[in-house]
Write an enzyme that holds these catalytic residues in place. Structure first.
Site, PDB file in Angstrom:
ATOM      1  N   GLY A   7       0.913  -1.250  -0.016  1.00 34.97           N
ATOM      2  CA  GLY A   7      -0.071   0.048  -0.146  1.00 34.97           C
ATOM      3  C   GLY A   7       1.105   1.296  -0.041  1.00 34.97           C
ATOM      4  CB  ILE A   9       0.998   4.218   4.670  1.00 33.56           C
ATOM      5  CG1 ILE A   9       0.466   5.391   4.388  1.00 33.56           C
ATOM      6  CG2 ILE A   9       1.770   4.059   6.141  1.00 33.56           C
ATOM      7  CD1 ILE A   9      -0.866   5.794   5.715  1.00 33.56           C
ATOM      8  CG  ASP A  29      -0.502  -5.973   0.494  1.00 36.00           C
ATOM      9  OD1 ASP A  29      -0.091  -4.816   0.924  1.00 36.00           O
ATOM     10  OD2 ASP A  29      -1.502  -6.252  -0.394  1.00 36.00           O
ATOM     11  CB  ALA A  80       0.902  -0.181   6.801  1.00 41.17           C
ATOM     12  CE  LYS A  84      -4.598   4.636   1.122  1.00 42.00           C
ATOM     13  NZ  LYS A  84      -3.134   5.030   0.989  1.00 42.00           N
ATOM     14  CE  LYS A 126      -9.355  11.499   6.010  1.00 40.93           C
ATOM     15  NZ  LYS A 126      -8.133  11.865   5.915  1.00 40.93           N
TER      16      LYS A 126
END
Length: 161
Positions: A7, A9, A29, A80, A84, A126
Site C-alpha cells: 500500500g 504507507i 499484503d 499498515a 482507508k 481521521k
C-alpha cells in the site's frame, strides 16, 4: 515485518526500513499484483540485498497470520494494512470494521503470542473525533491496541498520519 506492505504507507515504510539493512524484511499484503510490482521496484535499487520476503495473506485470517509469525519470527511489526478510502468505506462499512478492527486484533494478539518486541500501528488523523466509518474503525483499533499496552513484553505504539 510490514502488513499492508504494497500500500501507499506500507510501501514507503519498507523503502525507508531498507536503508537500515534489517536482517530480513517481511512484506505482508493481500494484493498479489501490487506486492509483486513493489518487489520488482525495490529490486532495482542498490539498497536491495535479497533479504526481502513477500508473503501473501489477509490480516483477518488468523491461521495465516499465525503461520507467517511462526515461520518468519518477526521482532518488529509495522501494521499498515487497512482500508482507508473514506467514501468507499461508507458504502462498505462491514469491510472497514473487518479489516481495520478485526485484522488489527488478530495481528496484535499474534504479536503478543509470538513475543514481538514492538507493534507499531499506523493510524490516521481521521481517528480524531471520527465522523465517518473509516475514522471510527481506526479509532476503535487504536483503543484496542492501547488497551493491550503494558500487558505483555510487546510494546504497542500508535502513530497517526
Amino acid at each position: 515485518m510490514v502488513t499492508g506492505a504494497a500500500g501507499s504507507i506500507g510501501s514507503e515504510l519498507c523503502r525507508q526500513i531498507m536503508y537500515y539493512k534489517p536482517k530480513q524484511l517481511i512484506l505482508f499484503d493481500n494484493g498479489e499484483t501490487a506486492l509483486n510490482d513493489f518487489l520488482l521496484e525495490i529490486q532495482k535499487h542498490s539498497k536491495f540485498d535479497n533479504n526481502v520476503v513477500c508473503v501473501i495473506g489477509d490480516v483477518t485470517r488468523e491461521n495465516r497470520v499465525s503461520e507467517i509469525f511462526e515461520t518468519y519470527k518477526p521482532e518488529l511489526l509495522f501494521h499498515a494494512a487497512a482500508y482507508k478510502h473514506v467514501p468507499m468505506m461508507e458504502v462498505n462499512a462491514k469491510e472497514a470494521v473487518r479489516v481495520n478492527v478485526e485484522g488489527t486484533r488478530i495481528v496484535a494478539e499474534a504479536s503478543v503470542k509470538y513475543g514481538l518486541e514492538k507493534f507499531v500501528m499506523i493510524s490516521t488523523d481521521k481517528a480524531v473525533n471520527p465522523t465517518n466509518v473509516m475514522g471510527a474503525s481506526k479509532r476503535a483499533a487504536e483503543i484496542m491496541v492501547q488497551n493491550m499496552s503494558g500487558k505483555s513484553k510487546t510494546e504497542f505504539i500508535t502513530t497517526r498520519f
